[in-house]
Scaffold this active site. Structure first.
Site, short mmCIF file in Angstrom:
data_model
loop_
_atom_site.label_atom_id
_atom_site.label_comp_id
_atom_site.label_asym_id
_atom_site.label_seq_id
_atom_site.Cartn_x
_atom_site.Cartn_y
_atom_site.Cartn_z
N ASP A 74 0.59 -1.05 -0.20
CA ASP A 74 0.42 -0.01 -0.53
C ASP A 74 0.51 1.68 -0.30
O ASP A 74 1.85 1.28 0.54
CB ASP A 74 -0.67 -0.15 1.22
N GLU A 136 -0.33 -1.19 5.39
CA GLU A 136 0.98 -0.97 6.72
C GLU A 136 0.94 0.55 6.97
O GLU A 136 1.18 0.92 8.01
CB GLU A 136 2.21 -1.32 6.18
#
Length: 392
Positions: A74, A136
């Site tokens: 991400d 994350e």
């Protein structure tokens, strides 16, 4: 050849707009298919809604002592930033590769994927494991389900290499983080009769003031750890919302705060101090006016800090692979503390710099990508050595 592969793969990865608020499945399925095309099977570990997934794959013999190459898929949003290039299309200029996530941390993922043919062609005596996660950036959320299954899938690794951007300098430590929300429920009334209501914003302000005092206590020199910058645990309020109109005593106020904690400091202690202040100093006064008032605390996210000994086998191995024993720490957090908690020695080391991360015109240099590709080649040699000799 690996340099050409890593650049092409980075272009593919940047093209997937894997902002944390959105799905990462298109990227994960691309990686799965890429690995399948090379004869490598992988497992996807989905979230409950099956809108996102981690990926786990292994190359080499199923024996202990392997290396986990870990990174998150991400990225942070590009909305509202003054980009001069398209954020989700790789652009090369002046020896730099621009695009959202190039530094944080798709450059590393591209280098890992580009090295897969090298790993497959090498006589590995110990395995390499690919562990790619989601979410994350919003609290190290996705990797937890990957870590839940890892012990059943993978013999005990000797190292996890987290490829966050450190300019390929080995990082052995970072702070942990606890993010909290405080909700103050007051009692509204007309502002002309303010003493007969309970002003939620004013009581939230008192709580925020108390947080500032706690932060000053944490900053005392006796609590410093010179390995970190700042050298102490910090407290910060980042969001506050409350009130509807100036002539109404506000009924509600919410604020979000975080503790960035040195690895040996328990951040929950800050929350407990604030709760004690709320219960002893504020709530009695609030409820003397209105018994329905309240102060509630809600955890938002948390991850542990990381400290790996510079004398550990893991640290010495990464020092050899990247050609530097200038061990350091970073201010930002990583998934490394969670791998360490799971019993896997962890070092953070990857291409690019966080100075470029989260900013418009984010980039990683071609030089850093080439250096990371060489690190992967040395890792393949190391994993093929019977005694773990320096890969040179």
């Amino acid at each position: 050849m690996s340099e050409l592969r890593s650049r092409a793969l980075l272009a593919e990865l940047v093209g997937f707009a894997t902002v944390s608020r959105d799905s990462n499945l298109a990227l994960i399925e691309f990686v799965r298919d890429y690995l399948h095309g090379l004869g490598v099977s992988s497992e996807l570990i989905y979230n409950a809604e099956r809108t996102k997934a981690n990926l786990l794959a292994s190359i080499g013999p199923s024996v202990p002592g392997g290396v986990v190459l870990s990174g998150h898929t991400d990225v942070v949003p590009a909305d509202g930033q003054a980009w001069t290039v398209e954020p989700f299309r790789l652009t090369e200029m002046d020896g730099k590769l621009f695009g959202r996530g190039t530094a944080d941390m798709k450059g590393y993922l591209a280098s890992v994927l580009a090295a897969v043919p090298t790993f497959l062609a090498s006589p590995l005596r110990r395995p390499v494991h690919l562990a790619f996660s989601y979410d994350e950036e919003v609290g190290c959320l996705g990797v937890r389900s990957l870590l839940d299954v890892l012990p059943q899938r993978v013999p005990q690794p000797a190292l996890c290499l987290i490829g966050e951007p450190t300019e390929l300098q080995p990082v052995l430590g970072h702070k942990g983080k606890l993010a909290m929300r405080c909700h103050v429920k007051g009692a509204p009334c007309h502002s002309a009769y303010a003493p007969y209501g309970v002003n939620a914003i004013e009581h939230a302000a008192r709580l925020i003031g108390r947080l500032g005092e706690i932060g000053e206590e944490l900053a005392q020199p006796s609590r410093h750890d010179a390995r970190f910058d700042p050298a102490y645990s910090t407290v910060q309020v980042g969001v506050i919302q409350g009130g509807t109109a100036l002539n109404i005593v506000p009924a509600d106020c919410r604020f979000d705060f975080e503790i960035r904690a040195l690895p040996d400091f328990a951040p929950q202690g800050v929350v407990e101090k604030l709760q004690d202040y709320a219960e002893q100093a504020l709530l009695p006064r609030m409820r003397a006016v209105n018994r329905d008032t309240a102060i509630r605390f809600e955890p938002l996210s948390a991850y542990p800090g990381l400290v790996t000994s510079p004398d550990s086998d893991a640290a010495r191995l990464v020092a050899r692979l990247c050609g530097s024993d200038a061990f350091g720490t970073v201010a930002f957090g990583t998934e490394g503390g969670l791998f360490h908690q799971a019993g896997i020695p962890t070092v953070v080391c990857g291409p690019g710099s966080m100075d470029q991360g989260h900013k418009p015109d984010e980039y990683v240099s071609l030089e850093q990508m080439a250096a990371c590709d060489r690190l992967m080649e040395r890792l393949a040699i190391h994993l093929g050595e019977p005694d773990g000799r320096d890969p040179g």
